[in-house]
Motif scaffolding. Sequence first.
Motif, PDB file in Angstrom:
ATOM      1  N   LYS A  30      40.838  27.174  44.810  1.00 25.31           N
ATOM      2  CA  LYS A  30      40.332  28.378  44.141  1.00 25.31           C
ATOM      3  C   LYS A  30      40.010  29.512  45.105  1.00 25.31           C
ATOM      4  O   LYS A  30      39.940  30.670  44.708  1.00 25.31           O
ATOM      5  CB  LYS A  30      39.043  28.048  43.358  1.00 25.31           C
ATOM      6  N   SER A  50      36.568  26.804  36.038  1.00 30.66           N
ATOM      7  CA  SER A  50      37.684  27.427  35.336  1.00 30.66           C
ATOM      8  C   SER A  50      38.888  27.470  36.279  1.00 30.66           C
ATOM      9  O   SER A  50      38.740  27.678  37.485  1.00 30.66           O
ATOM     10  CB  SER A  50      37.301  28.836  34.884  1.00 30.66           C
ATOM     11  N   SER A  75      39.787  33.987  33.924  1.00 34.07           N
ATOM     12  CA  SER A  75      39.984  32.570  33.596  1.00 34.07           C
ATOM     13  C   SER A  75      41.305  32.358  32.861  1.00 34.07           C
ATOM     14  O   SER A  75      41.842  33.276  32.240  1.00 34.07           O
ATOM     15  CB  SER A  75      38.839  32.065  32.715  1.00 34.07           C
ATOM     16  N   ASN A  85      41.153  29.236  37.652  1.00 35.13           N
ATOM     17  CA  ASN A  85      41.639  30.538  38.124  1.00 35.13           C
ATOM     18  C   ASN A  85      41.237  30.664  39.584  1.00 35.13           C
ATOM     19  O   ASN A  85      40.276  30.033  40.021  1.00 35.13           O
ATOM     20  CB  ASN A  85      40.986  31.674  37.328  1.00 35.13           C
ATOM     21  N   ASN A 126      34.899  33.429  38.979  1.00 33.01           N
ATOM     22  CA  ASN A 126      34.609  32.189  39.687  1.00 33.01           C
ATOM     23  C   ASN A 126      35.159  30.978  38.950  1.00 33.01           C
ATOM     24  O   ASN A 126      35.738  31.092  37.907  1.00 33.01           O
ATOM     25  CB  ASN A 126      33.127  32.028  39.957  1.00 33.01           C
TER      26      ASN A 126
HETATM   27 MG    MG Z   1      35.029  30.579  36.349  1.00 31.98          MG
END
Ligand code: MG
Length: 324
Positions: A48, A135, A143, A137, A324
């Motif tokens: 991420k 999430s 997201s 992303n 996030n």
């Molecule tokens: Mg998130």
Amino acid sequence: MAVSFDDIHRAATLLKAGELVAFPTETVYGLGADASNADAVRKVFAAKGRPADHPLIVHIGELSQLDRWAREVPEFALKLARQFWPGPLTLVFKRDPRVPDAVTGGQDTVALRVPAHPLAQQLLRAFGGGIAAPSANRFGHVSATTAAHVREEFGDTVACVLDGGATEVGIESTIVDCSGEAPALLRPGMITPQQIEEALGRPLAEARRRSPRVSGSLDKHYAPHTPLMQMEGDLVVELAHSLTRQGKRVAVLARTALQPLIEGLVWKAAPADAAGYARALYASLRALDRAGCDAILVEQPPDEPAWLAIRDRLNRAAAGSGGN
Ligand code: MG
Ligand code: TXA
């Protein structure tokens, strides 16, 4: 293509081997790792590009597994869990000593959720343990609400993406802190504060500042790359005209405003109801972002309880890029 029993089994095997699996929940897609394996959890942060002190939500199959992760479960939290699990609600507890620091960012609390999506349920059952999943992303992005979005974000770096189609709720879960004396809302979601208070039979407390830390509470979140502004419908039309006259390319996410005849204008009409709006929101933002315009103008949703979480995400998107 439909996800088969073999696909679920393969995904569970990958999790057990310390690999990452992206899977649908009813809110947004998650990027999952074995929550009891610190090395696997670190791979989530690496994939991420997320700072290591931002804690992850641990997804569990059912309420009975709560005690494996939480060391104190107050009665008010049980009320919420019984009423809303499986579902789009995350509860924060004092953590059990067995929860790795990698999951909680070193905090003394852990966020837990029982997701309702059938594929998430099947995966949790096949895997047996807790799945730590933010999430799906990259840090700083919107997201993912489809498997294609997850691929856009991560390409082939994630070995397995379970495709459950577009998610039903469309924005992230409501988060309630149950680690203190009184329950407090940390992140609004489609389960509203009113619903929570009704279930509790008491009002929510003010969220404590700074601790526990919620990276989703930073201002810069859920944002597309194109600058995004919110305003009333008639102003949207006015500004679209004037920016276009200045040679700028404009995208609009409209609710009630009628599409003006402007050449090159990218126009998307959002569903009129809050549930439909939330379901479509991130896919719409991604589509408008891809159009390569100079600005995205969003017609502001009403200031009503049902729209609280949507307004929260739009405010963050307008505040700058980041997620996030
Ligand atoms: Mg998130
Ligand atoms: O709907 C959702 O919640 C999705 C799906 C995949 O479950 N997950 C999600 O995860 O939105 P993420 O990591 O993008 O956001 C989780 C939020 C973050 O803002 C994080 O800071 C907060 O939960 N969080 C996690 N653990 C926490 C803790 N111990 N105390 C307070 N906040 C916590």
